[in-house]
Design a protein around this motif. Structure first.
Motif, PDB file in Angstrom:
ATOM      1  N   VAL A 190       0.866  -1.179   0.000  1.00  0.00           N
ATOM      2  CA  VAL A 190       0.000   0.000   0.000  1.00  0.00           C
ATOM      3  C   VAL A 190       0.901   1.228   0.000  1.00  0.00           C
ATOM      4  O   VAL A 190       1.834   1.326   0.803  1.00  0.00           O
ATOM      5  CB  VAL A 190      -0.921   0.028   1.233  1.00  0.00           C
ATOM      6  CG1 VAL A 190      -1.744   1.319   1.250  1.00  0.00           C
ATOM      7  CG2 VAL A 190      -1.836  -1.184   1.234  1.00  0.00           C
ATOM      8  N   TYR A 191       0.639   2.145  -0.914  1.00  0.00           N
ATOM      9  CA  TYR A 191       1.416   3.376  -1.004  1.00  0.00           C
ATOM     10  C   TYR A 191       0.558   4.507  -0.441  1.00  0.00           C
ATOM     11  O   TYR A 191      -0.514   4.813  -0.957  1.00  0.00           O
ATOM     12  CB  TYR A 191       1.850   3.626  -2.440  1.00  0.00           C
ATOM     13  CG  TYR A 191       2.898   2.626  -2.860  1.00  0.00           C
ATOM     14  CD1 TYR A 191       2.531   1.358  -3.322  1.00  0.00           C
ATOM     15  CD2 TYR A 191       4.256   2.907  -2.726  1.00  0.00           C
ATOM     16  CE1 TYR A 191       3.483   0.408  -3.652  1.00  0.00           C
ATOM     17  CE2 TYR A 191       5.216   1.964  -3.065  1.00  0.00           C
ATOM     18  CZ  TYR A 191       4.824   0.719  -3.515  1.00  0.00           C
ATOM     19  OH  TYR A 191       5.779  -0.214  -3.845  1.00  0.00           O
ATOM     20  N   LEU A 192       1.055   5.095   0.627  1.00  0.00           N
ATOM     21  CA  LEU A 192       0.309   6.117   1.354  1.00  0.00           C
ATOM     22  C   LEU A 192       0.927   7.488   1.128  1.00  0.00           C
ATOM     23  O   LEU A 192       2.146   7.641   1.124  1.00  0.00           O
ATOM     24  CB  LEU A 192       0.306   5.809   2.851  1.00  0.00           C
ATOM     25  CG  LEU A 192      -0.531   4.595   3.274  1.00  0.00           C
ATOM     26  CD1 LEU A 192      -0.055   4.049   4.599  1.00  0.00           C
ATOM     27  CD2 LEU A 192      -1.995   4.969   3.361  1.00  0.00           C
ATOM     28  N   CYS A 193       0.073   8.459   0.981  1.00  0.00           N
ATOM     29  CA  CYS A 193       0.486   9.850   0.850  1.00  0.00           C
ATOM     30  C   CYS A 193      -0.016  10.611   2.073  1.00  0.00           C
ATOM     31  O   CYS A 193      -1.096  10.312   2.597  1.00  0.00           O
ATOM     32  CB  CYS A 193      -0.108  10.434  -0.427  1.00  0.00           C
ATOM     33  SG  CYS A 193       0.199  12.188  -0.677  1.00  0.00           S
ATOM     34  N   ALA A 194       0.757  11.554   2.533  1.00  0.00           N
ATOM     35  CA  ALA A 194       0.342  12.394   3.654  1.00  0.00           C
ATOM     36  C   ALA A 194       0.724  13.835   3.353  1.00  0.00           C
ATOM     37  O   ALA A 194       1.668  14.090   2.599  1.00  0.00           O
ATOM     38  CB  ALA A 194       0.994  11.933   4.955  1.00  0.00           C
ATOM     39  N   SER A 195       0.010  14.765   3.947  1.00  0.00           N
ATOM     40  CA  SER A 195       0.391  16.172   3.808  1.00  0.00           C
ATOM     41  C   SER A 195       0.309  16.854   5.171  1.00  0.00           C
ATOM     42  O   SER A 195      -0.374  16.379   6.080  1.00  0.00           O
ATOM     43  CB  SER A 195      -0.501  16.890   2.786  1.00  0.00           C
ATOM     44  OG  SER A 195      -1.823  17.065   3.255  1.00  0.00           O
ATOM     45  N   SER A 196       1.041  17.941   5.285  1.00  0.00           N
ATOM     46  CA  SER A 196       1.000  18.724   6.526  1.00  0.00           C
ATOM     47  C   SER A 196       1.236  20.184   6.181  1.00  0.00           C
ATOM     48  O   SER A 196       1.661  20.510   5.075  1.00  0.00           O
ATOM     49  CB  SER A 196       2.044  18.229   7.528  1.00  0.00           C
ATOM     50  OG  SER A 196       3.351  18.452   7.047  1.00  0.00           O
TER      51      SER A 196
END
Lengths: 116, 112
Positions: free
Chosen positions: A89-95
């Motif tokens: 699973v390839y997860l993206c996150a932002s902040s």
């Protein structure tokens, strides 16, 4: 507001094919991260973008992996000549930013990649 | 992140009981810690965080405890509910860094 979105949600491909995964971060978030999560395991950092600064690519496992981001918007993660070991699973996150005491990364639902 | 293979540690609790999930972190220089909850088929969801100048922080039904002496972090969930069933990850970082280092996760199963 809308959260982080990723597409496709699932991707099945054949060994040797290229795949492109997309991430739309939360509007106004300048920092964007990609992670890989193998089955039953924790998150493995891949790459980090902050505004217009040079990305930190130190987590990319091989030169088959690359990522781009235009400004503070959409990012794409490309895997060339996929191998079965790329299944994850390839997860993206932002902040909001890379500095700050209480920075929180908000994650998308992930793209489940299966390489046959 | 770290890896423990395909078998996550699992905590099974009765609905209504309190749950305690533990995490040993790796870097004594880390000064910011976060707990994430990941439900099946979803991305990790922020639960609660704590700075290294604190040893306890409370949220709604959750409490995080930090013991810097032994580099140990715990998440306590009060009156555990079926909706709490998920995999829980701790993460650490230094304020000067943007990188989160994730632990390997603990699966929480709530028995009805």
């Amino acid at each position: 507001g809308a959260g982080v979105s990723q597409s496709p949600s699932n991707k099945v491909t054949e060994k040797g094919k290229d795949v492109e995964l997309r991430c739309d971060p939360i509007s106004g978030h300048t920092a964007l991260y990609w992670y890989r999560q193998r089955l039953g395991q924790g998150l493995e950092f891949l790459i980090y973008f902050q505004g217009n600064s040079a990305p930190d690519k130190s987590g990319l496992p091989s030169d088959r992996f690359s990522a781009e981001r235009t400004g503070e918007s959409v990012s794409t993660l490309t895997i060339q000549r996929t191998q079965q070991e790329d299944s994850a699973v390839y997860l993206c996150a932002s902040s909001r930013s890379r500095t700050g005491v209480l920075e929180t990364q908000y994650f998308g639902p992930g793209t489940r990649l299966l390489v046959l | 992140g770290e890896s423990v293979g395909l078998h996550l540690p699992t905590l099974s609790v009765q609905e209504g009981d309190n749950s305690i999930i533990n995490c040993a972190y790796s870097n004594s220089a880390s000064d910011y810690f976060i707990w994430y909850k990941q439900e099946s088929g979803k991305g990790p969801q922020f639960i609660i965080d704590i700075r290294s100048n604190m040893d306890k922080r409370q949220g709604q039904r959750v409490t995080v405890l930090l013991n810097k002496t032994v580099k140990h972090l715990s998440l306590q969930i009060a009156a555990t509910q079926p909706g709490d069933s998920a995999v829980y990850f701790c993460a650490e970082k230094k304020d000067s860094s943007y990188k989160l280092i994730f632990g390997s996760g603990t699966r929480l199963l709530v028995r009805p």
